[in-house]
Design a protein around this motif. Sequence first.
Motif, PDB file in Angstrom:
ATOM      1  N   THR A 174       1.116  -1.105  -0.136  1.00 19.18           N
ATOM      2  CA  THR A 174       0.015  -0.158   0.020  1.00 19.18           C
ATOM      3  C   THR A 174       0.832   1.431  -0.125  1.00 19.18           C
ATOM      4  O   THR A 174       1.898   1.171   0.305  1.00 19.18           O
ATOM      5  N   ASP A 175       0.236   2.465  -0.385  1.00 21.43           N
ATOM      6  CA  ASP A 175       0.980   3.633  -0.302  1.00 21.43           C
ATOM      7  C   ASP A 175       0.671   4.367   0.831  1.00 21.43           C
ATOM      8  O   ASP A 175       1.186   5.476   1.292  1.00 21.43           O
ATOM      9  N   SER A 176       0.126   3.898   2.052  1.00 19.18           N
ATOM     10  CA  SER A 176      -0.143   4.367   3.201  1.00 19.18           C
ATOM     11  C   SER A 176       1.039   4.703   4.175  1.00 19.18           C
ATOM     12  O   SER A 176       1.792   3.574   4.209  1.00 19.18           O
ATOM     13  N   PRO A 177       1.365   5.844   4.800  1.00 16.33           N
ATOM     14  CA  PRO A 177       2.314   5.797   5.762  1.00 16.33           C
ATOM     15  C   PRO A 177       2.342   4.833   6.968  1.00 16.33           C
ATOM     16  O   PRO A 177       1.227   4.342   7.107  1.00 16.33           O
TER      17      PRO A 177
ATOM     18  N   THR B 249      -4.102   3.857   9.335  1.00 21.22           N
ATOM     19  CA  THR B 249      -4.959   2.912   8.703  1.00 21.22           C
ATOM     20  C   THR B 249      -5.802   3.394   7.554  1.00 21.22           C
ATOM     21  O   THR B 249      -6.154   4.617   7.750  1.00 21.22           O
ATOM     22  N   PRO B 250      -5.683   2.873   6.480  1.00 23.31           N
ATOM     23  CA  PRO B 250      -6.693   3.446   5.469  1.00 23.31           C
ATOM     24  C   PRO B 250      -8.144   3.679   5.612  1.00 23.31           C
ATOM     25  O   PRO B 250      -8.582   2.945   6.659  1.00 23.31           O
TER      26      PRO B 250
END
Length: 70
Positions: free
Chosen positions: A1-4, A8-9
């Motif tokens: 994923t590209d989330s830091p 939580t997305p």
Amino acid sequence: TDSPAGTTPMAWEWSDWQEIGGMKLATKKAQTGGEIEILLENVQVLDTLPETVFTSTAAVGEAPAPAARQ
């Protein structure tokens, strides 16, 4: 994923779909179960852009903001 890392997305509901310039665009995005909304107003689809979009913060079609004084 590209989330830091450690985040939580979040799901977003896209609504208020409008046809603008032959494109379907959602002008409202709301965080599912949250209190955050993103509203898009004065949306335009243009065939070309003037060079000032890269040098001015003024809206397209408006006069450019005066340069800052030093």
